[in-house]
Enzyme design. Structure first.
Site, PDB file in Angstrom:
ATOM      1  N   GLY A 277       6.623   5.469   2.641  1.00  0.00           N
ATOM      2  CA  GLY A 277       5.472   6.468   2.938  1.00  0.00           C
ATOM      3  C   GLY A 277       4.463   6.264   1.034  1.00  0.00           C
ATOM      4  O   GLY A 277       3.724   6.892   1.462  1.00  0.00           O
ATOM      5  N   PRO A 320       9.209   0.728   2.381  1.00  0.00           N
ATOM      6  CA  PRO A 320       8.249   0.605   2.301  1.00  0.00           C
ATOM      7  C   PRO A 320       7.118  -0.581   2.587  1.00  0.00           C
ATOM      8  O   PRO A 320       7.586  -1.524   2.473  1.00  0.00           O
ATOM      9  CB  PRO A 320       8.604   0.402   0.567  1.00  0.00           C
ATOM     10  CG  PRO A 320       9.500  -0.483   0.473  1.00  0.00           C
ATOM     11  CD  PRO A 320      10.809  -0.080   1.918  1.00  0.00           C
ATOM     12  N   GLY A 321       6.091  -0.338   2.783  1.00  0.00           N
ATOM     13  CA  GLY A 321       4.652  -1.794   2.974  1.00  0.00           C
ATOM     14  C   GLY A 321       4.229  -1.341   1.915  1.00  0.00           C
ATOM     15  O   GLY A 321       3.944  -2.151   0.666  1.00  0.00           O
ATOM     16  N   ARG A 322       3.269  -0.745   1.699  1.00  0.00           N
ATOM     17  CA  ARG A 322       2.307  -0.742   1.066  1.00  0.00           C
ATOM     18  C   ARG A 322       2.030  -0.308  -0.888  1.00  0.00           C
ATOM     19  O   ARG A 322       1.497  -1.297  -1.830  1.00  0.00           O
ATOM     20  CB  ARG A 322       0.930   0.975   1.050  1.00  0.00           C
ATOM     21  CG  ARG A 322       0.455   1.027   0.313  1.00  0.00           C
ATOM     22  CD  ARG A 322      -0.465   2.421   0.435  1.00  0.00           C
ATOM     23  NE  ARG A 322      -0.946   3.324   1.937  1.00  0.00           N
ATOM     24  CZ  ARG A 322      -1.316   3.418   2.030  1.00  0.00           C
ATOM     25  NH1 ARG A 322      -3.170   2.455   1.776  1.00  0.00           N
ATOM     26  NH2 ARG A 322      -1.882   3.979   3.747  1.00  0.00           N
ATOM     27  N   ARG A 359     -10.837  -0.133   5.491  1.00  0.00           N
ATOM     28  CA  ARG A 359     -10.220   1.373   4.984  1.00  0.00           C
ATOM     29  C   ARG A 359     -11.146   2.127   4.377  1.00  0.00           C
ATOM     30  O   ARG A 359     -10.758   3.479   4.802  1.00  0.00           O
ATOM     31  CB  ARG A 359      -9.399   1.007   3.974  1.00  0.00           C
ATOM     32  CG  ARG A 359      -8.058   0.002   3.970  1.00  0.00           C
ATOM     33  CD  ARG A 359      -6.776   0.547   3.464  1.00  0.00           C
ATOM     34  NE  ARG A 359      -6.032   1.816   3.434  1.00  0.00           N
ATOM     35  CZ  ARG A 359      -5.880   2.690   2.357  1.00  0.00           C
ATOM     36  NH1 ARG A 359      -6.908   2.333   0.924  1.00  0.00           N
ATOM     37  NH2 ARG A 359      -6.091   3.594   2.565  1.00  0.00           N
ATOM     38  N   TYR A 363     -11.123   5.159   6.785  1.00  0.00           N
ATOM     39  CA  TYR A 363      -9.918   6.222   6.298  1.00  0.00           C
ATOM     40  C   TYR A 363     -11.168   6.826   5.254  1.00  0.00           C
ATOM     41  O   TYR A 363      -9.840   8.211   4.168  1.00  0.00           O
ATOM     42  CB  TYR A 363      -8.645   6.692   6.103  1.00  0.00           C
ATOM     43  CG  TYR A 363      -7.908   5.424   6.702  1.00  0.00           C
ATOM     44  CD1 TYR A 363      -7.688   5.741   8.083  1.00  0.00           C
ATOM     45  CD2 TYR A 363      -7.425   4.429   6.171  1.00  0.00           C
ATOM     46  CE1 TYR A 363      -6.591   4.915   8.270  1.00  0.00           C
ATOM     47  CE2 TYR A 363      -6.776   2.671   7.082  1.00  0.00           C
ATOM     48  CZ  TYR A 363      -6.369   3.469   8.582  1.00  0.00           C
ATOM     49  OH  TYR A 363      -5.459   3.068   8.887  1.00  0.00           O
ATOM     50  N   CYS A 390     -23.343  -5.787   9.750  1.00  0.00           N
ATOM     51  CA  CYS A 390     -24.972  -4.805  10.469  1.00  0.00           C
ATOM     52  C   CYS A 390     -23.946  -3.779  10.669  1.00  0.00           C
ATOM     53  O   CYS A 390     -24.178  -3.100  11.974  1.00  0.00           O
ATOM     54  CB  CYS A 390     -25.084  -5.074  11.500  1.00  0.00           C
ATOM     55  SG  CYS A 390     -26.191  -7.132  11.060  1.00  0.00           S
ATOM     56  N   GLU A 391     -23.656  -3.037   9.720  1.00  0.00           N
ATOM     57  CA  GLU A 391     -23.607  -1.787  10.258  1.00  0.00           C
ATOM     58  C   GLU A 391     -23.694  -0.672   9.205  1.00  0.00           C
ATOM     59  O   GLU A 391     -23.173  -0.531   7.354  1.00  0.00           O
ATOM     60  CB  GLU A 391     -21.784  -1.889  10.620  1.00  0.00           C
ATOM     61  CG  GLU A 391     -21.316   0.065  10.854  1.00  0.00           C
ATOM     62  CD  GLU A 391     -20.501  -0.028  11.882  1.00  0.00           C
ATOM     63  OE1 GLU A 391     -20.483  -1.294  11.926  1.00  0.00           O
ATOM     64  OE2 GLU A 391     -19.396   1.279  12.238  1.00  0.00           O
ATOM     65  N   TYR A 419      -3.000  -3.326   4.065  1.00  0.00           N
ATOM     66  CA  TYR A 419      -3.626  -2.880   4.970  1.00  0.00           C
ATOM     67  C   TYR A 419      -5.142  -3.296   4.657  1.00  0.00           C
ATOM     68  O   TYR A 419      -6.026  -2.484   5.008  1.00  0.00           O
ATOM     69  CB  TYR A 419      -3.374  -0.915   5.111  1.00  0.00           C
ATOM     70  CG  TYR A 419      -2.151  -0.714   5.492  1.00  0.00           C
ATOM     71  CD1 TYR A 419      -1.770  -1.134   7.176  1.00  0.00           C
ATOM     72  CD2 TYR A 419      -1.604  -0.272   4.400  1.00  0.00           C
ATOM     73  CE1 TYR A 419      -0.018  -0.852   6.797  1.00  0.00           C
ATOM     74  CE2 TYR A 419       0.026  -0.058   4.744  1.00  0.00           C
ATOM     75  CZ  TYR A 419       0.353  -0.268   6.082  1.00  0.00           C
ATOM     76  OH  TYR A 419       1.907   0.544   6.096  1.00  0.00           O
TER      77      TYR A 419
HETATM   78  N1  LLP Z   1       7.461   2.732   8.232  1.00  0.00           N
HETATM   79  C1  LLP Z   1       6.879   3.325   9.474  1.00  0.00           C
HETATM   80  C2  LLP Z   1       7.372   3.114  10.926  1.00  0.00           C
HETATM   81  C3  LLP Z   1       5.695   3.630   9.900  1.00  0.00           C
HETATM   82  O1  LLP Z   1       4.910   3.422  10.745  1.00  0.00           O
HETATM   83  C4  LLP Z   1       4.986   2.782   8.411  1.00  0.00           C
HETATM   84  C5  LLP Z   1       3.249   2.195   7.743  1.00  0.00           C
HETATM   85  C6  LLP Z   1       5.467   2.219   7.424  1.00  0.00           C
HETATM   86  C7  LLP Z   1       6.676   2.017   7.295  1.00  0.00           C
HETATM   87  C8  LLP Z   1       4.906   1.619   6.193  1.00  0.00           C
HETATM   88  O2  LLP Z   1       4.144   3.048   5.067  1.00  0.00           O
HETATM   89  P1  LLP Z   1       4.369   2.921   4.014  1.00  0.00           P
HETATM   90  O3  LLP Z   1       5.039   2.324   2.874  1.00  0.00           O
HETATM   91  O4  LLP Z   1       3.167   1.221   3.855  1.00  0.00           O
HETATM   92  O5  LLP Z   1       3.169   3.868   3.451  1.00  0.00           O
HETATM   93  N2  LLP Z   1      -3.399   1.087   7.526  1.00  0.00           N
HETATM   94  C9  LLP Z   1      -3.003   2.500   7.074  1.00  0.00           C
HETATM   95  C10 LLP Z   1      -1.524   2.669   7.273  1.00  0.00           C
HETATM   96  C11 LLP Z   1      -0.752   2.574   8.931  1.00  0.00           C
HETATM   97  C12 LLP Z   1       0.542   3.022   8.354  1.00  0.00           C
HETATM   98  C13 LLP Z   1       1.019   3.057   9.395  1.00  0.00           C
HETATM   99  N3  LLP Z   1       2.942   3.416   9.072  1.00  0.00           N
HETATM  100  C14 LLP Z   1      -3.928   2.699   5.911  1.00  0.00           C
HETATM  101  O6  LLP Z   1      -4.170   1.801   5.682  1.00  0.00           O
HETATM  102  O7  LLP Z   1      -3.590   3.337   5.060  1.00  0.00           O
END
Ligand code: LLP
Length: 466
Positions: A277, A320-322, A359, A363, A390-391, A419
């Site tokens: 997150g 963490p992802g993002r 995105r 969002y 085309c949008e 993402y």
């Molecule tokens: N763990 C779980 C269970 C999750 O659902 C997510 C993200 C993460 C970890 C990783 O979260 P992060 O560290 O990336 O914030 N497509 C959206 C974001 C969707 C996030 C979904 N879950 C965007 O482009 O902002």
């Protein structure tokens, strides 16, 4: 307008420093401006990269990726006395090269589908990173895992985050039929609000993910009776692109309460997963905490929560992802035509858009932009960057100050590692872009550009139509 650094893209460039937290930067850490006033990333001239690999092009800085991974890993070592494991939420960008780089830095994986599990496992096999070493570092998530996905997860010996009753019962049945012990973590909805877009908020009570607190006693009672299901931990995730630290303190307390209860039920608890997150900087005004600050907060919160309840420190998992991949990457486009509507707006079109970066339209996300071949030129006009779809809503960035641009210039959107490719589509039958990995002057293709052939690869014409 005065030609000051403040008024040019030079303001985004910082001298290379591996202690800077990548998620707080707009450009990858290796970014510089070279003698031709071009943007350079990983020792590669971005304009030359686009000449060689075409546009739209994702450019991934390997150093930034590795530094993010190391900062997470090292901060957990520094601030947590128990064991810890960072797992990459691969939904942010699941491809073999990124998986392989992160695994080589000791990072595990959160996968949410058979496809992500397959991609990750394949990357690890091909990189010869020893699947046995990584096996207990892969966790399968999802609120509606299919039986086939659950079987694949059991056979690959990954751990499973159980989301709901149907899945729990299915797993009890499958593990008993296979006579195979399965390690699971129970995902709960912690009831914590945080300030982020409602689509990426997952911790509040009204969420499709996880068990509600009022279901947990029944879940623990059920789990006690399952000979092949080892409930080794709990999981919760509060949302994404979060700049506040307080919700992570609240989360630790909620999780520790339930962890203690699960121990009291006699479950073999040893892991606590606090989700991901941490937000990243997309615009100059964004101000996320650093990776180190986030880790320190989480570690302190979990340690205190456990001490207060007199329970042993669990193995602390974070996902963490993002913030692991977002700031490592930029997307380069070629500038096309312009439409000037006097006293209203000037549109500049580029050769990609909502298909490679959904995105903004999904969002209302904001981004910064530089012109790779005009890094030291002063901003002279306010323009809106339009995609080629085309949008009408296909706008990448609204009202941004840029230098004078002309067709053929290379426009670069920053912080596009998370993402973007993972949510890319073929809308309007645009071929998905290539991705190139850069490091120390070397550029390697890690995802090849789709071709028109690729676009029709899945199409079939029934014989009666031909
Ligand atoms: N763990 C779980 C269970 C999750 O659902 C997510 C993200 C993460 C970890 C990783 O979260 P992060 O560290 O990336 O914030 N497509 C959206 C974001 C969707 C996030 C979904 N879950 C965007 O482009 O902002």
């Amino acid at each position: 307008m005065l030609l000051t650094e403040k008024n040019t893209s030079e303001r985004f460039i910082k001298p290379f420093n591996s202690n800077l937290s990548p998620n707080q930067q707009l450009l990858p850490l290796s970014a510089t401006i070279n003698g031709q006033n071009h943007l350079e990333i990983g020792g590669c001239d971005v304009v030359e990269l686009t000449e060689k690999f075409g546009t739209s092009l994702y450019i991934v800085d390997e150093q930034t990726l590795r530094i993010s991974a190391r900062q997470y890993r090292d901060a957990f070592k520094q601030f947590y006395e128990g064991e810890s494991q960072v797992i990459y939420a691969s939904k942010a960008w699941c491809c073999m090269a990124i998986a392989s780089i992160l695994a080589s830095e000791g990072i595990g994986f959160d996968v949410v589908s058979g496809g992500e599990l397959y991609t990750t496992t394949k990357a690890l096999e091909m990189s010869d990173l020893g699947t046995e070493k990584i096996q207990n570092k892969i966790y399968l998530h999802g609120n509606n895992k299919s039986v086939a996905e659950l079987e694949l997860a059991i056979d690959s010996q990954c751990k499973i985050m159980v989301d709901n009753w149907l899945e729990l019962e299915t797993l009890a049945r499958l593990s008993a039929a296979k006579q195979t012990p399965v390690s699971i973590l129970v995902r709960l909805t912690p009831g914590i609000e945080c300030h982020t877009h409602e689509y990426i908020r997952t911790g509040s009570i009204d969420s499709k993910f996880g068990f509600d607190a009022n279901q947990l006693d029944a879940v623990f009672t059920f789990l006690k009776e399952q000979p092949f299901l080892n409930c080794i931990g709990l999981h919760a995730h509060i949302g994404s692109q979060i700049f506040e630290l307080q919700p992570h303190n609240d989360l630790a307390a909620v999780l520790a309460d339930w962890y203690k209860k699960a121990l009291d039920y006699g479950l073999p608890m040893e892991e606590l997963n606090v989700g991901g997150g941490l937000g990243i900087r997309y615009t100059e005004s964004d101000d996320p905490p650093s990776i180190e600050e986030w880790v320190q907060t989480v570690c302190k919160a979990v340690t205190i929560a456990c001490q207060d309840r007199d329970i042993p420190l669990p193995k602390l998992i974070s996902e963490p992802g993002r913030s692991l991949v977002g700031s490592s990457t930029v997307t380069a486009y070629t500038v096309g035509g312009r439409k000037v509507i006097p006293n209203v707006r000037t549109y500049i079109s580029v050769d990609g858009g909502m298909s490679d970066n959904p995105r903004p339209i999904t969002y209302q996300s904001l981004y910064e932009v530089v012109i790779a071949n005009k890094m030291t030129c002063a901003n002279v006009e306010t323009v809106t960057i339009a995609g080629k779809h085309c949008e009408s809503g296909d706008i990448l960035v609204k009202n941004i100050d840029l230098p004078q641009t002309k067709p053929g210039d290379i426009l670069v959107v920053l912080s596009t590692g998370a993402y973007n490719y993972s949510m890319a589509s073929n809308y309007n039958r645009l071929a998905r872009p290539a991705a190139v990995l850069v490091n120390e002057g070397e550029a390697n293709l890690i995802i090849r550009r789709e071709t028109y052939e690729d676009l029709v690869k899945q199409d079939l014409l029934p014989s009666r139509l031909v």
